[in-house]
Design a protein around this motif. Structure first.
Motif, short mmCIF file in Angstrom:
data_model
loop_
_atom_site.label_atom_id
_atom_site.label_comp_id
_atom_site.label_asym_id
_atom_site.label_seq_id
_atom_site.Cartn_x
_atom_site.Cartn_y
_atom_site.Cartn_z
N ALA A 168 -0.95 -66.58 35.14
CA ALA A 168 -0.13 -67.30 36.12
C ALA A 168 -0.96 -68.14 37.07
N ALA A 169 -2.23 -67.80 37.23
CA ALA A 169 -3.08 -68.54 38.17
C ALA A 169 -3.41 -69.92 37.62
N GLY A 170 -3.40 -70.86 38.49
CA GLY A 170 -3.74 -72.22 38.06
C GLY A 170 -5.24 -72.45 37.97
N THR A 171 -6.01 -71.67 38.72
CA THR A 171 -7.46 -71.83 38.75
C THR A 171 -8.13 -70.46 38.73
N VAL A 172 -9.42 -70.47 38.43
CA VAL A 172 -10.18 -69.23 38.44
C VAL A 172 -10.25 -68.65 39.85
N GLU A 173 -10.35 -69.52 40.85
CA GLU A 173 -10.41 -69.07 42.24
C GLU A 173 -9.14 -68.32 42.62
#
Length: 257
Positions: A168-173
């Motif tokens: 679900a996360a758009g980025t690794v951060e």
């Protein structure tokens, strides 16, 4: 052509294990946090908190807090799953996998099994540190076996949740920050102080959130104390979290594909 889910899952598992060996700093970082918490609470706060809980001082508090830290080790380790999944989703490797004739389920299964193994390794390391700082469990061989099984189920459930969070996360951060709630929630449970010492509203939340029965079940297994139906409540929470995480992960992965 026919796909072979078991064979393909084993291949993906080897891939993830090799990545863990290639980047050991992530495993060290994830294990370091529960070790720091353990040392902080036993050596800095243990004498005071131990006296307030059972009048036993630092040694008694080590026995009280160690099961919570062991549980938090699992939560800390599975955070790496969300990061690994997010890296795969953002770096294009999943697109490459789609062009290969492999079982789709194997991509996620490799992450799950590898992360469970990593979590159990981390638990072993933190348990040894806990024993070194004064943790003295009274569990017998059967209780230790039950504890290992319980922790494996716990890791499996929360790994699936973290797989979903990574997808679900758009980025690794974002993937590295979202699972932090899994480390913070045990502080609002019975891991560090009894719930009856908390204000009414906080106590209500602490008693009904999933980490309190999980911690109490683990504490009971390790100290050979009566657990009543706490283990079954904890396992029910694990089943709900595992099923929810799996269904959410499957939906997100199918959508991305």
């Amino acid at each position: 052509m026919t796909t072979y889910p078991v064979r393909d899952s084993a291949t993906m598992l080897r891939r993830n294990l090799k990545r863990m060996l290639r980047y050991p700093s992530m495993t060290v970082t994830l294990v370091a946090m529960p070790v720091i918490f353990l040392l902080l609470f036993v050596f800095i706060l243990g004498e005071t908190l131990g006296a307030g809980i059972n009048g036993g001082g630092r040694a008694a508090y080590a026995n009280y807090v160690a099961p919570a830290i062991i549980m938090m080790t699992v939560m800390s380790t599975v955070q790496g799953t969300a990061i690994s999944v997010a890296m795969d989703m953002t770096e294009g490797i999943i697109t490459r996998f789609r062009t290969m004739h492999i079982a789709r389920v194997s991509v996620l299964t490799g992450h799950v099994i590898g992360s469970v193994l990593q979590a159990m390794l981390a638990v072993g390391i933190v348990t040894l540190v806990a024993l070194a700082v004064g943790f003295r469990p009274t569990a017998g061989p059967l209780e230790w076996l039950a504890t290992a099984g319980f922790l494996t189920v716990l890791a499996f459930a929360f790994v699936w949740l973290c797989v979903a969070l990574g997808l679900a996360a758009g980025t690794v951060e974002t993937a590295s920050n979202t699972p932090m709630v899994l480390v913070l929630l045990p502080f609002l449970g019975s891991g560090f102080v009894p719930t009856d010492s908390m204000p009414a509203a906080v106590r209500w939340f602490a008693e009904y959130q999933p980490f309190t029965p999980i911690i109490e079940a683990l504490r009971g297994l390790l100290t050979d104390a009566p657990v009543g139906n706490t283990v079954w409540i904890a396992l029910a929470w694990c089943a709900v979290i595992a099923l929810g995480g799996y269904l959410w992960s499957k939906r997100l992965f199918d959508r991305a594909s």
